[in-house]
Design an enzyme around this catalytic site. Structure first.
Site, PDB file in Angstrom:
ATOM      1  N   ASP A 104      -2.052   9.463 -10.333  1.00  0.00           N
ATOM      2  CA  ASP A 104      -2.106   8.431 -11.371  1.00  0.00           C
ATOM      3  C   ASP A 104      -0.713   8.093 -11.894  1.00  0.00           C
ATOM      4  OD1 ASP A 104      -4.827   8.280 -11.146  1.00  0.00           O
ATOM      5  OD2 ASP A 104      -5.275   9.458 -12.943  1.00  0.00           O
TER       6      ASP A 104
ATOM      7  N   ASN B 295      -2.698  12.902  -3.742  1.00  0.00           N
ATOM      8  CA  ASN B 295      -3.808  13.328  -4.600  1.00  0.00           C
ATOM      9  C   ASN B 295      -4.326  14.713  -4.211  1.00  0.00           C
ATOM     10  OD1 ASN B 295      -4.059  11.214  -6.462  1.00  0.00           O
ATOM     11  ND2 ASN B 295      -5.255   9.963  -5.040  1.00  0.00           N
TER      12      ASN B 295
ATOM     13  N   HIS C 166      -4.726  14.626  -8.891  1.00  0.00           N
ATOM     14  CA  HIS C 166      -4.928  13.219  -9.259  1.00  0.00           C
ATOM     15  C   HIS C 166      -4.053  12.800 -10.442  1.00  0.00           C
ATOM     16  CE1 HIS C 166      -8.261  12.183  -6.549  1.00  0.00           C
ATOM     17  NE2 HIS C 166      -8.635  13.452  -6.684  1.00  0.00           N
TER      18      HIS C 166
ATOM     19  N   GLU D 239      -4.697   2.438  -4.219  1.00  0.00           N
ATOM     20  CA  GLU D 239      -3.247   2.492  -4.100  1.00  0.00           C
ATOM     21  C   GLU D 239      -2.689   1.173  -3.573  1.00  0.00           C
ATOM     22  OE1 GLU D 239      -4.783   4.171  -0.124  1.00  0.00           O
ATOM     23  OE2 GLU D 239      -5.447   3.999  -2.200  1.00  0.00           O
TER      24      GLU D 239
ATOM     25  N   ASP E 287       0.856  -1.188   0.000  1.00  0.00           N
ATOM     26  CA  ASP E 287       0.000   0.000   0.000  1.00  0.00           C
ATOM     27  C   ASP E 287       0.895   1.242   0.000  1.00  0.00           C
ATOM     28  OD1 ASP E 287      -3.143   0.635   0.891  1.00  0.00           O
ATOM     29  OD2 ASP E 287      -1.702   2.212   1.378  1.00  0.00           O
TER      30      ASP E 287
END
Length: 330
Positions: free
Chosen positions: A226, A217, A222, A252, A209
């Site tokens: 990404d 973010n 974002h 994630e 994670d």
């Protein structure tokens, strides 16, 4: 050489289609075999009966999921070619009719390369006999139609295979990272457990994670988030072997199924990976770290328990300060 997991969807599709093709072919040939035997044509009837029995046996093997195409290629294909030569030589033009379904069947029950070899051998053997037994115009028509049927079948099979493979990849692939998604996770873990039972192969799960991903973010946008996922996905794909499977299981969250690696070995791999990720330059002037949980199959040998244990270890890694590895199985 490491063991490589086979796509469960592809295996199931191939087995089911082969099962029904074998069953249909055997069911159609059997009445002719029995009729020829009843008419005293023992050689023809017995040959057809052997082929029908082989087809039903292949169908049964598909049902039991033990079918091996190589046996069809090495045993049934040569016998079928020999029988077709004998049949054509004995009964003439009506014997050539069976060449068409035989060629089609080969393309769908054995590998593409094996089918090419089988059908080329069949065509090379049967055409001289046909030209010797049939009138020139009949032999010419037979030659053209036999080659066309073989070519059409090869093209049709290639198109179907490509479309099916593309559909499977699309259904089982995360569109952002191009890693496996959750769709095939259960089948992959179940297959790994079965393989571990049969062969003693060690499998381990590594759950990962990204730390503070929501802040990335929120603070950087974002698009940056990404990009972090894409870069980490590419890193993981290159980090592990083809025999391993890398999944993106959530926003994630990533999961790696490692083949031929026990829990202790995988823990070392996970710790090295954690350090390597920390040293990556994914975001300028900002370090990206990950929390990792590692779990072997354990005594329960249940995919849900295995997955839950890995998740619990990952939660402990995050709860204990992040950017660390926690190991343990049930």
């Amino acid at each position: 050489m490491p063991n490589k997991l086979i796509s469960p969807e592809q295996t199931e599709f191939q087995l089911k289609s082969t099962l029904w093709l074998f069953t249909a072919a055997g069911s159609l040939i059997l009445p002719f075999a029995l009729y020829d035997i009843s008419q005293g044509k023992w050689q023809i009837g017995l040959g057809a009966l052997i082929i029908a029995f082989a087809l039903f046996l292949g169908s049964w093997c598909c049902y039991k999921k033990t079918y091996k195409p190589i046996y069809t290629f090495l045993l049934l294909s040569p016998f079928s070619t020999f029988f077709l030569l004998y049949l054509t030589n004995t009964v003439g033009i009506s014997g050539t009719y069976w060449c068409y379904p035989t060629i089609l069947l080969f393309y769908f029950v054995i590998s593409e390369r094996q089918a090419w070899i089988s059908n080329i051998v069949l065509i090379v053997c049967i055409l001289p006999l046909a030209w010797n037994l049939l009138e020139a115009n009949e032999a010419a028509r037979f030659t053209v139609t036999l080659i066309l049927v073989s070519a059409y079948a090869a093209i049709f099979l290639r198109v179907i295979t490509q479309l099916y493979d593309a559909r499977c990849r699309q259904a089982n692939t995360d569109p952002l990272t191009r890693l496996y998604n959750r769709a095939s996770l259960q089948d992959s873990l179940t297959q790994a457990i079965h393989q571990a039972d049969r062969t003693g192969t060690a499998f381990t799960l590594i759950g990962m994670d990204i730390d503070f991903f929501k802040q990335i973010n929120d603070e950087l946008g974002h698009d940056v988030g990404d990009n972090v996922l894409v870069q980490l996905g590419a890193f993981l794909k290159g980090y592990f072997r083809e025999s391993d499977k890398v999944f993106r299981t959530g926003g994630e969250e990533f999961l790696i199924l490692i083949c031929n690696s026990n829990e202790a070995e995988s823990a070392e791999i996970a710790e090295k990976m954690r350090k390597d990720i920390e040293n990556l330059s994914i975001i300028p002037d900002r370090t990206v770290t990950v929390s990792i949980g590692v779990s072997g199959i354990g005594v329960e040998k249940d995919w849900q328990v295995w997955m839950k244990t890995c998740d619990q270890n990952l939660y402990k890694a995050k709860h204990n300060g992040r950017n660390r590895v926690v190991v343990g199985s049930v």
